[in-house]
Design a protein around this motif. Structure first.
Motif, PDB file in Angstrom:
ATOM      1  N   GLU A  42      -6.354  -3.286   4.744  1.00  0.00           N
ATOM      2  CA  GLU A  42      -7.115  -2.126   4.261  1.00  0.00           C
ATOM      3  C   GLU A  42      -8.138  -2.598   3.223  1.00  0.00           C
ATOM      4  O   GLU A  42      -8.968  -3.420   3.544  1.00  0.00           O
ATOM      5  N   THR A  43      -8.037  -2.104   1.979  1.00  0.00           N
ATOM      6  CA  THR A  43      -8.999  -2.524   0.947  1.00  0.00           C
ATOM      7  C   THR A  43      -8.447  -3.646   0.069  1.00  0.00           C
ATOM      8  O   THR A  43      -9.047  -3.991  -0.944  1.00  0.00           O
ATOM      9  N   ASP A  61       5.481 -10.597   6.862  1.00  0.00           N
ATOM     10  CA  ASP A  61       6.204  -9.696   5.955  1.00  0.00           C
ATOM     11  C   ASP A  61       5.261  -9.050   4.941  1.00  0.00           C
ATOM     12  O   ASP A  61       5.342  -7.848   4.676  1.00  0.00           O
ATOM     13  N   LEU A  62       4.371  -9.848   4.372  1.00  0.00           N
ATOM     14  CA  LEU A  62       3.474  -9.305   3.347  1.00  0.00           C
ATOM     15  C   LEU A  62       2.499  -8.302   3.945  1.00  0.00           C
ATOM     16  O   LEU A  62       2.287  -7.214   3.392  1.00  0.00           O
ATOM     17  N   LYS A  63       1.919  -8.619   5.089  1.00  0.00           N
ATOM     18  CA  LYS A  63       0.970  -7.685   5.706  1.00  0.00           C
ATOM     19  C   LYS A  63       1.660  -6.399   6.133  1.00  0.00           C
ATOM     20  O   LYS A  63       1.128  -5.303   5.924  1.00  0.00           O
ATOM     21  N   THR A  64       2.857  -6.497   6.722  1.00  0.00           N
ATOM     22  CA  THR A  64       3.601  -5.306   7.129  1.00  0.00           C
ATOM     23  C   THR A  64       3.966  -4.456   5.917  1.00  0.00           C
ATOM     24  O   THR A  64       3.799  -3.234   5.913  1.00  0.00           O
ATOM     25  N   TYR A  70       0.417   0.818   1.395  1.00  0.00           N
ATOM     26  CA  TYR A  70      -0.907   1.445   1.409  1.00  0.00           C
ATOM     27  C   TYR A  70      -0.832   2.823   2.059  1.00  0.00           C
ATOM     28  O   TYR A  70      -1.399   3.787   1.558  1.00  0.00           O
ATOM     29  N   GLY A  71      -0.114   2.928   3.184  1.00  0.00           N
ATOM     30  CA  GLY A  71      -0.020   4.204   3.885  1.00  0.00           C
ATOM     31  C   GLY A  71       0.633   5.287   3.051  1.00  0.00           C
ATOM     32  O   GLY A  71       0.150   6.418   2.992  1.00  0.00           O
ATOM     33  N   VAL A  72       1.735   4.936   2.386  1.00  0.00           N
ATOM     34  CA  VAL A  72       2.441   5.920   1.557  1.00  0.00           C
ATOM     35  C   VAL A  72       1.562   6.359   0.389  1.00  0.00           C
ATOM     36  O   VAL A  72       1.415   7.560   0.118  1.00  0.00           O
ATOM     37  N   LEU A  73       0.958   5.391  -0.311  1.00  0.00           N
ATOM     38  CA  LEU A  73       0.136   5.742  -1.472  1.00  0.00           C
ATOM     39  C   LEU A  73      -1.147   6.468  -1.060  1.00  0.00           C
ATOM     40  O   LEU A  73      -1.635   7.342  -1.771  1.00  0.00           O
ATOM     41  N   HIS A 103      -7.251  -6.514  -5.133  1.00  0.00           N
ATOM     42  CA  HIS A 103      -6.988  -7.928  -4.910  1.00  0.00           C
ATOM     43  C   HIS A 103      -5.528  -8.225  -5.216  1.00  0.00           C
ATOM     44  O   HIS A 103      -5.014  -7.811  -6.254  1.00  0.00           O
ATOM     45  N   LEU A 104      -4.874  -8.951  -4.310  1.00  0.00           N
ATOM     46  CA  LEU A 104      -3.484  -9.350  -4.488  1.00  0.00           C
ATOM     47  C   LEU A 104      -3.414 -10.869  -4.540  1.00  0.00           C
ATOM     48  O   LEU A 104      -3.804 -11.549  -3.586  1.00  0.00           O
TER      49      LEU A 104
END
Length: 166
Positions: A42-43, A61-64, A70-73, A103-104
């Motif tokens: 996403e962003t 795992d990280l992308k999932t 992201y979807g919940v928030l 950024h992560l």
């Protein structure tokens, strides 16, 4: 005389109002030197120190997990909807769907993460005032993100999403 004093007394309030209305400027993230962008969800751009480490199961795992987060928030904060935004020099409110980048940064261990957070000034309670500079960090434990790390990501991204809505 007195009108000038009254006008001067209003200056701090006018400056505060102007700052509150100004559109958020894109802030340079606190990415440690040597880290590289390896992917995007996403962003959210993901950075790692060693590109060779960006392989399954970590990548999967990280992308999932980020997609779920992201979807919940996004639902909670309505990020898919238009927002009314006020800006200095603009007349009235206008609709905007643009959301800032996030950024992560993935660290090899907790000590590395904590040293970065302290240097960047985003450790402890400072991160709220500093607006985190759109950057969130997480550390690996035996090559994966621990339950504590995931809890931290949910907490930190909640701050980010809430700020991006305002």
């Amino acid at each position: 005389g007195r009108p000038m004093l009254r006008a001067l007394a209003l200056l701090p309030f006018l400056a505060l109002a102007a700052r509150a209305q100004a559109p958020a400027a894109e802030v340079k993230p606190d990415i440690p030197q040597g880290w590289v962008a390896v992917d995007r969800v996403e962003t959210v751009t993901i950075y790692v120190r060693d590109r060779k480490a960006w392989v399954p199961p970590l990548r999967t795992d990280l992308k999932t997990g980020l997609q779920e987060l992201y979807g919940v928030l996004q639902k909670q904060f309505g990020l898919g909807e238009e927002a009314l935004v006020a800006g200095v020099g603009r007349t009235g409110l206008f609709k905007d769907t643009k959301r800032g980048a996030m950024h992560l940064v993935v660290f090899d261990d907790k000590a590395q993460h904590d040293a970065w957070a302290a240097k960047a000034g985003i450790d402890g309670e400072k991160h709220i005032a500093a607006e985190y500079r759109n950057t969130v960090g997480v550390w690996l434990d035996a090559g994966k993100i621990s339950p504590e790390g995931w809890a931290g990501l949910w907490h930190d991204f909640t701050h980010q999403f809430f700020r991006l809505v305002l």
